[in-house]
Design a protein around this motif. Structure first.
Motif, PDB file in Angstrom:
ATOM      1  N   THR A 257       0.788  -1.112   0.157  1.00  0.00           N
ATOM      2  CA  THR A 257      -0.239   0.102  -0.011  1.00  0.00           C
ATOM      3  C   THR A 257       0.392   1.257   0.123  1.00  0.00           C
ATOM      4  N   ARG A 260       2.547   2.031  -3.480  1.00  0.00           N
ATOM      5  CA  ARG A 260       1.130   1.965  -4.204  1.00  0.00           C
ATOM      6  C   ARG A 260       0.807   3.572  -4.294  1.00  0.00           C
ATOM      7  N   ASN A 261       0.879   3.914  -3.275  1.00  0.00           N
ATOM      8  CA  ASN A 261       0.618   5.902  -2.880  1.00  0.00           C
ATOM      9  C   ASN A 261       1.619   6.263  -2.659  1.00  0.00           C
ATOM     10  N   HIS A 370      -9.077   8.053  -3.279  1.00  0.00           N
ATOM     11  CA  HIS A 370      -8.125   6.836  -3.662  1.00  0.00           C
ATOM     12  C   HIS A 370      -8.414   6.380  -5.324  1.00  0.00           C
TER      13      HIS A 370
END
Length: 440
Positions: A257, A260-261, A370
């Motif tokens: 995560t 990805r961010n 998101h």
């Protein structure tokens, strides 16, 4: 392993191969219709047709390289917009086009190097790996060690790429309607128009080298971005420092995560800040051109397609985004009309613009957003429905030539963020780097 000794140059040969795509689709659709009438399971038949169409798409575009493969790569960044029940075969096939294609045989590679770097080119390297490390639309990359010990990437243009690229883009324009049927969520004609406009610049690697040097000067020792230095360049060969990192395609497949961010945020920052900082916009947004480095910076490669913005992005875009966020659609409609975003003789109302933009404005409504496949599929699905009010409004809208590259890059960047499933401070980035946004 399948190889190519040369790109097929004959327009008739290339046209025949490209024609396989819509003809094959039509033939399989007819057979599938018959099987459904005979009682076959509809979903199973549709899945099989999608799989075969995807396999054919990759085989034809990858074999031809040139503009055909470049078109496939451009489509691949928007695969997140394709509905899941239809998209998996295309997701796998199109993603391959981001970094894979049949290689050019070693003797042909050496012949190009002889012509471009001189017959004593070997003396400029400590070593040269004849096996390509990656393939692109009009060239392939080899790993080597320069004479001073630096690891370098050597991009070699395919013989005949110039003729093939020009021919393919003309031919693909004829098939745009048919190809659009197997790429839901992607607007095919603007992609082709953009690729055609940038053809000549991309065919001269000296121009690409100049673009890359401009980015390197600005981002040298930058805390967020890394652009490898150019070592040598010629019309059909460019040598740059080798960059090691985790490709975004790998992060999309199995990244954490945090990765990805981070990748999504840096990608947005790079694209929106570059015009102001460098005076150029990197116009080839697909995961094969970006990687996350061990120090958490975003590595960027392939500067063949760049658009000049010496004064940064146009302030009118920032003002439009501000009006859209504030839902002040009266002034927004007037601005769209004034700057050529509405076709001559057509009109759009504030209510129509509200309905048209609503699926796409979520990222500017909150400080952090998101990006997901589900969100992009919903937004693309509304605009792709030909009978929807949004589609009717779209038919009255126009994309002025001076904004084409900006919207292409923005769409590609958002598509990658959706593939990454990344949460990014998108509004903060827009506020900082989009001129005109903070103006009243």
């Amino acid at each position: 392993m399948r190889t190519v000794t040369d790109i097929p140059r004959s327009r008739g040969t290339r046209n025949a191969k490209l024609a396989r795509i819509p003809l094959g689709m039509a033939g399989r659709a007819a057979v599938g219709f018959g099987r459904k009438l005979a009682g076959a399971d509809k979903s199973a038949v549709d899945a099989e047709l999608s799989q075969k169409a995807a396999e054919q798409l990759f085989a034809v575009l990858g074999e031809l390289k040139g503009g055909a493969m470049k078109f496939g790569q451009a489509l691949s960044v928007m695969e997140a917009a394709i509905p899941d029940e239809l998209g998996e075969p295309y997701r796998e096939a199109l993603t391959k086009l981001q970094a894979a294609a049949p290689p050019l045989p070693t003797p042909e590679v050496h012949r190009v190097l002889d012509l471009q770097l001189g017959t004593k080119w070997r003396e400029r390297f400590e070593s040269f790996d004849d096996n390509p490390a990656a393939s692109a639309s009009i060239g392939q990359v080899h790993r080597a060690v320069w004479a001073d010990g630096r690891a370098v990437a050597v991009k070699v243009q395919y013989p005949g790429a110039d003729e093939a690229l020009r021919a393919d883009l003309k031919t693909l324009s004829r098939f745009a309607g048919a190809i659009a049927q197997i790429t839901p969520g992607a607007d095919v004609k603007p992609i082709l128009a953009e690729l055609t406009e940038r053809t000549e610049e991309e065919l001269d690697y000296r121009i690409e080298a100049d673009h890359q040097r401009a980015f390197t000067r600005v981002f040298d020792e930058h805390s967020d971005f890394m652009v490898p230095r150019v070592v040598a360049s010629a019309p059909k060969v460019v040598v740059t420092e080798w960059l090691t990192g985790t490709p975004l395609s790998a992060i999309i497949a199995e990244g954490t995560t945090a990765q990805r961010n981070r990748a999504g945020e840096l990608l947005a920052r790079f694209h929106l800040s570059s015009p102001a900082l460098v005076g150029w916009l990197h116009c080839d947004p697909h995961p094969g051109n970006f990687m996350l480095l061990a120090d958490n910076r975003l590595g960027v490669i392939d500067f063949g397609a760049c658009a000049p913005f010496p004064d940064g992005l146009p302030p009118v875009l920032g003002r439009m985004v501000r009006l859209a966020r504030e839902q002040d659609y009266g002034p927004l409609v007037a601005m769209l009309d004034e700057h050529g975003f509405v076709l001559p003789g057509r009109t759009v109302t504030p209510r129509e613009i509200d309905e048209y933009l609503r699926p796409f404005t979520d990222p500017i409504k909150t400080e952090s957003f998101h990006f997901t496949r589900a969100w992009l599929q919903r937004a693309a699905g509304v605009s792709a429905n030909f009978n929807s009010p949004q589609a009717k409004t779209a038919r009255a809208m126009n994309l002025p030539a001076e904004y084409l590259m900006i919207f292409r890059v923005l769409a590609g960047s958002i598509g990658i963020c959706a593939q990454l499933d990344a949460e990014t401070p998108f509004l903060e980035i827009l506020t900082e780097w989009l001129p005109g946004y903070a103006s009243p």
